[in-house]
Design an enzyme around this catalytic site. Structure first.
Site, mmCIF file in Angstrom:
data_model
loop_
_atom_site.group_PDB
_atom_site.id
_atom_site.type_symbol
_atom_site.label_atom_id
_atom_site.label_comp_id
_atom_site.label_asym_id
_atom_site.label_seq_id
_atom_site.Cartn_x
_atom_site.Cartn_y
_atom_site.Cartn_z
ATOM 1 N N GLY A 14 56.309 24.355 49.783
ATOM 2 C CA GLY A 14 55.056 24.439 49.045
ATOM 3 C C GLY A 14 54.998 23.600 47.791
ATOM 4 O O GLY A 14 55.535 22.488 47.715
ATOM 5 N N TYR A 163 49.278 41.786 42.653
ATOM 6 C CA TYR A 163 49.395 40.342 42.426
ATOM 7 C C TYR A 163 48.743 39.945 41.106
ATOM 8 O O TYR A 163 49.327 39.198 40.312
ATOM 9 C CB TYR A 163 48.749 39.587 43.584
ATOM 10 C CG TYR A 163 48.879 38.089 43.458
ATOM 11 C CD1 TYR A 163 50.118 37.464 43.593
ATOM 12 C CD2 TYR A 163 47.759 37.294 43.193
ATOM 13 C CE1 TYR A 163 50.239 36.094 43.468
ATOM 14 C CE2 TYR A 163 47.881 35.915 43.073
ATOM 15 C CZ TYR A 163 49.116 35.320 43.217
ATOM 16 O OH TYR A 163 49.237 33.959 43.084
#
Length: 282
Positions: A14, A163
């Site tokens: 990523g 999150y």
């Protein structure tokens, strides 16, 4: 960037991998700090096919384990002695309540606590005369986060709730870190890389979440595009200590909850206390 020593967490794929490749291409000595060493070595091998002169190391560092973070930091300190940039890039999303090795709710434990401990362990290696910097990836999700010290393990679990909390913690950590570094000339900044196509939220063991990711991919930036702000901040001299940066290296004004200096201090104290309770300290 020639010869500058940089650590990037979560650089086996990523945004982290793309950041590592570009900075290594510019001459930096990059350490890939990875939970999965095999994936880290695969990333290194792939980068070397395009950048054969790249200076890359792969070291084990599991942010879900304070013992692993401690071991990584001590080993790095003994071998290298100094550091130009720490890029706290790694991040996870869990679909149910999970815990780290040390008993922290996993999103907070990895995204915040692991990076908090790693940063404080490595701070002595950073020198303001070298324009050293600490870059922590957050997210626009911080705007919806709340810090509730009465519910540290997220008993009322929610994916987005957990999150967003961890991303707000990243910003608050950077604000307090910047305050503490004010006279050292080492800069601490946070980053919102934008919505990029990475494997965050995809379970690498089961593949859960991959189908949703595949559907969304056409609407997301590539990982290389998402890495541009981290690359810029690792390279530029024009850093504002405590700044929050968005794509293209633009600074953004933080929302009010992230500008709460007392909350930032309280989070730092809480994080320090919880780590010490588990037998670890700087």
């Amino acid at each position: 960037m020639q010869g500058k020593k940089i650590i990037i967490t979560g650089a086996s794929g990523g945004i982290g991998k793309e950041t590592a490749e570009v900075l290594a291409a510019r001459g930096a000595h990059v350490t890939i700090a990875s939970r999965n060493v095999r994936r880290g070595e695969d990333a290194k091998a792939d980068i070397l096919t395009r950048i054969p002169y790249a200076q890359l190391d792969v070291k084990h560092c599991d942010l879900a384990s304070l013992a692993s973070v401690h071991s990584f930091a001590e080993t790095y300190r003994e071998k290298h002695g100094h550091l130009y940039a720490l890029i706290n890039n790694a991040g996870i999303v869990t679909v149910k309540r999970e815990y780290t090795e040390d008993g922290f709710e996993k999103m907070l434990g990895v995204n915040h606590i692991g990076h908090f401990y790693l940063t404080t362990k490595l701070l002595p290696l950073l020198n303001g005369k070298d324009n050293a910097r600490i870059i922590t990836l957050s997210s626009g999700a911080y705007k919806w986060g709340t810090i509730d010290f009465s519910d540290p393990h997220l008993e009322t679990f929610g994916i987005w709730k957990g999150y967003a909390r961890s991303k707000l913690a990243n910003v608050l950590f950077t604000i307090e870190l910047a305050r503490r570094l004010k006279t050292s000339f080492v800069n601490a900044v946070s980053v919102h890389p934008g919505a990029a196509s990475t494997q965050i939220g995809v379970n690498r063991d089961t593949g859960f979440g991959q189908k949703i990711h595949d559907v969304l991919r056409p609407f997301l930036k590539t990982a290389r595009e998402g890495a541009q702000t981290s690359i810029y901040l690792a390279s530029t001299r024009e850093l504002v200590n405590g700044g929050y940066y968005y794509e293209g290296g633009r600074r953004q004004v933080l929302k009010r909850k992230a500008l709460d200096d007392e909350l930032a201090k309280d989070l730092w104290a809480w994080s320090e206390m919880e780590i010490e309770r588990r037998g670890f300290n700087g």
